[in-house]
Enzyme design. Sequence first.
Site, PDB file in Angstrom:
ATOM      1  N   GLU A 115     -14.659  16.237  -1.753  1.00  0.00           N
ATOM      2  CA  GLU A 115     -13.590  17.938  -1.356  1.00  0.00           C
ATOM      3  C   GLU A 115     -13.432  18.605  -2.417  1.00  0.00           C
ATOM      4  O   GLU A 115     -12.972  19.624  -2.872  1.00  0.00           O
ATOM      5  CB  GLU A 115     -13.333  17.347   0.246  1.00  0.00           C
ATOM      6  CG  GLU A 115     -13.409  16.696   1.539  1.00  0.00           C
ATOM      7  CD  GLU A 115     -11.825  16.722   2.407  1.00  0.00           C
ATOM      8  OE1 GLU A 115     -11.525  15.879   1.476  1.00  0.00           O
ATOM      9  OE2 GLU A 115     -11.678  17.331   3.194  1.00  0.00           O
ATOM     10  N   GLU A 135     -14.573   9.291   5.778  1.00  0.00           N
ATOM     11  CA  GLU A 135     -13.318   9.704   6.728  1.00  0.00           C
ATOM     12  C   GLU A 135     -14.123   8.960   8.317  1.00  0.00           C
ATOM     13  O   GLU A 135     -12.942   8.674   8.715  1.00  0.00           O
ATOM     14  CB  GLU A 135     -12.574  11.106   6.899  1.00  0.00           C
ATOM     15  CG  GLU A 135     -12.557  11.089   5.424  1.00  0.00           C
ATOM     16  CD  GLU A 135     -13.114  11.578   4.642  1.00  0.00           C
ATOM     17  OE1 GLU A 135     -14.021  12.285   4.879  1.00  0.00           O
ATOM     18  OE2 GLU A 135     -12.887  12.379   3.892  1.00  0.00           O
TER      19      GLU A 135
HETATM   20  N1  COA Z   1      -7.425   5.191  -1.549  1.00  0.00           N
HETATM   21  C1  COA Z   1      -6.287   3.828  -2.211  1.00  0.00           C
HETATM   22  N2  COA Z   1      -7.025   3.260  -2.882  1.00  0.00           N
HETATM   23  C2  COA Z   1      -8.972   3.267  -3.054  1.00  0.00           C
HETATM   24  C3  COA Z   1      -9.304   4.302  -2.374  1.00  0.00           C
HETATM   25  C4  COA Z   1      -8.208   5.504  -1.995  1.00  0.00           C
HETATM   26  N3  COA Z   1      -9.305   6.151  -1.442  1.00  0.00           N
HETATM   27  N4  COA Z   1     -10.786   4.071  -3.431  1.00  0.00           N
HETATM   28  C5  COA Z   1     -10.440   2.619  -3.568  1.00  0.00           C
HETATM   29  N5  COA Z   1      -9.068   2.997  -3.887  1.00  0.00           N
HETATM   30  C6  COA Z   1      -9.075   0.957  -4.768  1.00  0.00           C
HETATM   31  C7  COA Z   1      -8.483  -0.147  -4.749  1.00  0.00           C
HETATM   32  O1  COA Z   1      -7.204  -0.383  -3.223  1.00  0.00           O
HETATM   33  C8  COA Z   1      -8.917  -0.712  -5.461  1.00  0.00           C
HETATM   34  O2  COA Z   1      -7.116  -1.208  -5.829  1.00  0.00           O
HETATM   35  P1  COA Z   1      -7.042  -2.913  -5.677  1.00  0.00           P
HETATM   36  O3  COA Z   1      -7.902  -3.135  -7.111  1.00  0.00           O
HETATM   37  O4  COA Z   1      -5.199  -2.343  -6.438  1.00  0.00           O
HETATM   38  O5  COA Z   1      -6.922  -3.817  -4.898  1.00  0.00           O
HETATM   39  C9  COA Z   1      -9.074  -0.064  -6.246  1.00  0.00           C
HETATM   40  O6  COA Z   1      -9.028   1.383  -6.180  1.00  0.00           O
HETATM   41  C10 COA Z   1     -10.713  -0.544  -6.785  1.00  0.00           C
HETATM   42  O7  COA Z   1     -11.631  -0.167  -5.699  1.00  0.00           O
HETATM   43  P2  COA Z   1     -12.760  -0.846  -5.492  1.00  0.00           P
HETATM   44  O8  COA Z   1     -12.847  -0.807  -4.230  1.00  0.00           O
HETATM   45  O9  COA Z   1     -12.150  -2.658  -5.630  1.00  0.00           O
HETATM   46  O10 COA Z   1     -13.480  -0.912  -5.915  1.00  0.00           O
HETATM   47  P3  COA Z   1     -15.517  -1.010  -5.330  1.00  0.00           P
HETATM   48  O11 COA Z   1     -16.265  -0.729  -6.467  1.00  0.00           O
HETATM   49  O12 COA Z   1     -15.570  -2.715  -4.578  1.00  0.00           O
HETATM   50  O13 COA Z   1     -15.837  -0.065  -4.530  1.00  0.00           O
HETATM   51  C11 COA Z   1     -15.613   1.994  -3.635  1.00  0.00           C
HETATM   52  C12 COA Z   1     -15.471   1.138  -4.140  1.00  0.00           C
HETATM   53  C13 COA Z   1     -15.253   3.274  -3.669  1.00  0.00           C
HETATM   54  C14 COA Z   1     -16.644   2.140  -2.846  1.00  0.00           C
HETATM   55  C15 COA Z   1     -14.392   1.640  -2.454  1.00  0.00           C
HETATM   56  O14 COA Z   1     -13.023   1.478  -3.662  1.00  0.00           O
HETATM   57  C16 COA Z   1     -14.049   2.688  -1.659  1.00  0.00           C
HETATM   58  O15 COA Z   1     -14.665   2.109  -0.331  1.00  0.00           O
HETATM   59  N6  COA Z   1     -13.059   3.816  -1.526  1.00  0.00           N
HETATM   60  C17 COA Z   1     -12.402   4.009  -0.224  1.00  0.00           C
HETATM   61  C18 COA Z   1     -13.346   5.114  -0.032  1.00  0.00           C
HETATM   62  C19 COA Z   1     -12.498   6.208   0.877  1.00  0.00           C
HETATM   63  O16 COA Z   1     -12.859   5.766   2.253  1.00  0.00           O
HETATM   64  N7  COA Z   1     -12.495   7.535   1.085  1.00  0.00           N
HETATM   65  C20 COA Z   1     -11.838   8.330   1.173  1.00  0.00           C
HETATM   66  C21 COA Z   1     -10.461   8.163   1.906  1.00  0.00           C
HETATM   67  S1  COA Z   1     -10.307   9.771   3.267  1.00  0.00           S
END
Ligand code: COA
Length: 260
Positions: A115, A135
């Site tokens: 966004e 989302e």
């Molecule tokens: N909000 C808060 N924390 C987030 C985040 C988010 N949107 N996206 C990633 N993080 C944090 C994780 O919790 C993790 O923190 P930690 O190490 O303290 O546990 C850190 O960032 C690394 O993320 P991780 O998930 O371990 O990396 P990955 O390579 O396994 O996966 C993604 C990457 C992007 C696929 C995954 O982080 C993800 O799905 N994030 C959320 C995406 C999402 O739904 N965004 C829309 C939000 S409305």
Amino acid sequence: MNYENILSNFDNGITTITINRPSKLNALNKSTIKELHEAFKDADKDKETRVIIITGSGEKAFVAGADISEFADYSISQGERLAAQGQALLFDFVAHLGTPVIAAVNGFALGGGLELAMAAHFRIASDNAKMGLPEVSLGVIPGYGGTQRLPQLIGKGRAMELVMTAGMIDAAKALDYGLVNYVTPQEELIPLAEKLAGKILKNSPVAVAAAINAVNAGFEDGENGFDTEITEFGKCFGTADFKEGTQAFLEKRKPDFPGK
Ligand code: COA
């Protein structure tokens, strides 16, 4: 100004704002949104800044979305306020800046990250980038303008599919969809953003701001983009930049725009 979650660096007419929470994949919490608002506002006010580049730190993410840990227990009214404040402070704010904003998408751009990239005036991406609005997989919908800007950029059917499936597209597909204008290897992303900024820097900042306003007007409720174009076109004739631009052309020299 010193920030906790972002970096802002000025060089050669360009302010580069970098979201700097790599351990959280640059997720947008409230304080990051406030800092971004201040940094964009300052860069826009600064007469030396003629282009703004927004990017994320690290090699993995532009922004992995709004910070889920912050809103997990919100009520209906808190949720509504979160979206309204975020749109006013950052997403709409960026979209309506007179200073051009280029998003350099250097990895995951998910949810609020996509966004934010879509609020920028245009986007480029590194070849490892992945984009989506996941989302609905969390039981919520995009709240920072995604349901409006994604269909504007890629068409309603593609946007509906991407939103409903909570899917992610890679950089090549984003290029094919017109969501980003160029895809490059990661190390060439910022140089490309700077090269594109350099082309903008040669032009009248007053005319560039007027053009942004006219293009945006076509996407605003209750505004007629053609009428806005006529008004903005007319206003250009009263600017020193227009006098310099036309004079320089007639004198067969490069213009030196005063920016007013
Ligand atoms: N909000 C808060 N924390 C987030 C985040 C988010 N949107 N996206 C990633 N993080 C944090 C994780 O919790 C993790 O923190 P930690 O190490 O303290 O546990 C850190 O960032 C690394 O993320 P991780 O998930 O371990 O990396 P990955 O390579 O396994 O996966 C993604 C990457 C992007 C696929 C995954 O982080 C993800 O799905 N994030 C959320 C995406 C999402 O739904 N965004 C829309 C939000 S409305």
